[in-house]
Scaffold this active site. Structure first.
Site, PDB file in Angstrom:
ATOM      1  N   LYS A 189       0.844  -1.206   0.000  1.00 48.33           N
ATOM      2  CA  LYS A 189       0.000   0.000   0.000  1.00 48.33           C
ATOM      3  C   LYS A 189       0.881   1.258   0.000  1.00 48.33           C
ATOM      4  CE  LYS A 189      -3.680  -2.393  -0.431  1.00 48.33           C
ATOM      5  NZ  LYS A 189      -4.386  -3.213   0.518  1.00 48.33           N
TER       6      LYS A 189
HETATM    7  C1  LIG Z   1      -5.435  -4.358   0.819  1.00 39.32           C
HETATM    8  C2  LIG Z   1      -6.927  -4.232   0.795  1.00 39.32           C
HETATM    9  C3  LIG Z   1      -7.725  -4.602   1.890  1.00 39.32           C
HETATM   10  C4  LIG Z   1      -7.200  -5.343   3.052  1.00 39.32           C
HETATM   11  O1  LIG Z   1      -6.167  -4.704   3.706  1.00 39.32           O
HETATM   12  P1  LIG Z   1      -5.367  -5.547   4.807  1.00 39.32           P
HETATM   13  O2  LIG Z   1      -4.646  -4.476   5.573  1.00 39.32           O
HETATM   14  O3  LIG Z   1      -4.456  -6.464   4.068  1.00 39.32           O
HETATM   15  O4  LIG Z   1      -6.361  -6.275   5.629  1.00 39.32           O
HETATM   16  C5  LIG Z   1      -9.074  -4.322   1.843  1.00 39.32           C
HETATM   17  N1  LIG Z   1      -9.640  -3.765   0.765  1.00 39.32           N
HETATM   18  C6  LIG Z   1      -8.923  -3.420  -0.320  1.00 39.32           C
HETATM   19  C7  LIG Z   1      -9.612  -2.778  -1.474  1.00 39.32           C
HETATM   20  C8  LIG Z   1      -7.542  -3.672  -0.352  1.00 39.32           C
HETATM   21  O5  LIG Z   1      -6.830  -3.358  -1.438  1.00 39.32           O
END
Ligand SMILES: *Cc1c(COP(=O)(O)O)cnc(C)c1O
Length: 388
Positions: A189
């Protein structure tokens, strides 16, 4: 013979010396789980949002944060929650954790975000909430979505896993009028704590419930008890809670990643701008940009191959891999996954825009650890495959 270039991965985190020193400091401090650094990270996040009064609750994933937010607003069996089919399964699975049902709707092909007209059409007497996803980092039209929610008495929990730091009408995602917003600090991210997330809300009651449910349903957390002046061994369990707290080791990373976020954002914008210019004449649909004056986080750079492209998406990705460049697809839409398809009897024809986007889309590498030479290498490979 020149040696081939090393493989360029689809994504890589950028972890600096400050992050590493802070983690080492945590490891040496004697307090490695949720404690002073998680608290500081929460305060720093509120400051980043420029809202000192907003509640920021650090959790060990965005998935956990979404679950806590829906639990806190009382979603349960018999309820329906509307979201987009064009997302990661985490967005929807949390609804099922609580025994409620998911109503998936199609996207607007111009933005790849949830189609708000279809949201309104999907509302039933059982609908309780909407989960918008700011796909790739382009904000959903939240004024319109919040208006729909208000008119139908629905709650709104934003999946902002892609949307740090995105804006709509010049307001940061996380500071709008929804019930809660959840950010992700997963490895790929726009900033990372390895695993982690932040639940943000202005609703004090929601925040109180989420803090308790974050740690086993305990009315006092371990650090409070450890540092309290009154006898610290006593606590009460008020609900069967979860184990969703963020460690201080992870928060140590977050404190410095957050400081670097403006620089990260500038670099992502520069790479995206270079791609937009370099691909403008190719048989592709370029990713939509944020409205004038707003910020797109550019978590993802998603090209769609036009019908006139010389090769299809699968051949394109194979060609990129052959050139030593990793690509990905975001996402295989939920309606194609066996669990969601079978539970709700879903068919691709119900989601024509998501289906078409899925079949033609590819996510290119876009991350701060890429050099200018890496960016030009991606451009060269894309042009070689699509200019033919
Ligand atoms: C990465 C992601 C999540 C989950 O995030 P985590 O921190 O891995 O639980 C949820 N929704 C979207 C759209 C994502 O890209």
């Amino acid at each position: 013979m020149s040696s081939p270039l090393p493989f360029l991965p689809f994504a890589l985190p950028e972890i600096g010396d400050d992050e590493i020193a802070e983690v080492v400091d945590t490891l040496k401090s004697g307090w490695v789980t949720t404690g002073p650094k998680a608290k500081r990270f929460e305060a720093a996040f509120a400051e980043f949002l420029n809202e000192p009064q907003i509640e920021c609750i650090a959790v060990n994933s965005a998935t956990a944060g979404l679950h806590l937010a829906l639990e806190a607003i009382g979603i349960g069996p018999g309820d329906e929650v509307i979201t987009t089919t064009h997302t990661f399964t985490a967005t929807a699975e949390v609804v099922r954790y609580l025994g409620a049902d998911v109503r998936l709707v199609d996207i607007d092909p111009a933005t790849l975000n949830i189609d708000l007209a279809q949201v309104e059409a999907a509302i039933t007497p059982r609908t309780r909430a909407i989960i918008p996803v700011h796909y790739a980092g382009l904000a959903v039209d939240m004024l319109e979505l919040l208006d729909i929610a208000r008119r139908h008495g629905l709650r709104v929990v934003e999946d902002a896993a892609h949307a740090l730091p995105s804006t709509i009408e010049k307001e940061l995602i996380g500071t709008l009028g929804s019930d809660a917003t959840v950010f992700s600090f997963y490895a790929n991210k726009t900033m990372t704590t390895g695993e982690g997330g932040m639940l943000v809300t202005r609703n004090a009651q929601l925040a109180k419930r989420a803090r308790v449910m974050r740690l086993h349903g305990m009315n006092r957390d371990a650090f409070d008890r450890f540092t309290a002046k009154v006898p610290s061994w006593y606590y009460e369990i008020v609900a069967p809670g979860y184990k969703y707290n963020l460690t201080d080791i992870a928060a140590a990373l977050g404190l410095h990643q957050l400081k670097r976020l403006p620089a990260f954002q500038a670099r992502r914008e520069a790479i995206a701008a270079r791609y937009q210019a370099a691909f403008a004449d190719l048989p592709v649909i370029l990713p939509p940009e944020a409205p004038e004056g707003d910020t797109h986080s550019w978590h993802l750079y998603v090209l769609r191959l036009a019908d006139t492209a010389p090769i299809d998406r699968d051949a394109f990705i194979e060609g990129m891999f052959a050139a030593g460049i990793g690509c990905s697809v975001h996402y295989v839409p939920l309606h194609l996954h066996p669990y969601w398809r079978d539970r709700y009897g879903l068919m691709p024809e119900q989601f024509p825009h998501s289906q078409k986007a899925f079949e033609t889309m590819v996510s290119l590498p876009l991350y701060t650890a890429m050099s200018d030479a890496d960016v030009e290498r991606v451009i060269g490979a894309v042009r070689a495959l699509l200019e033919a």
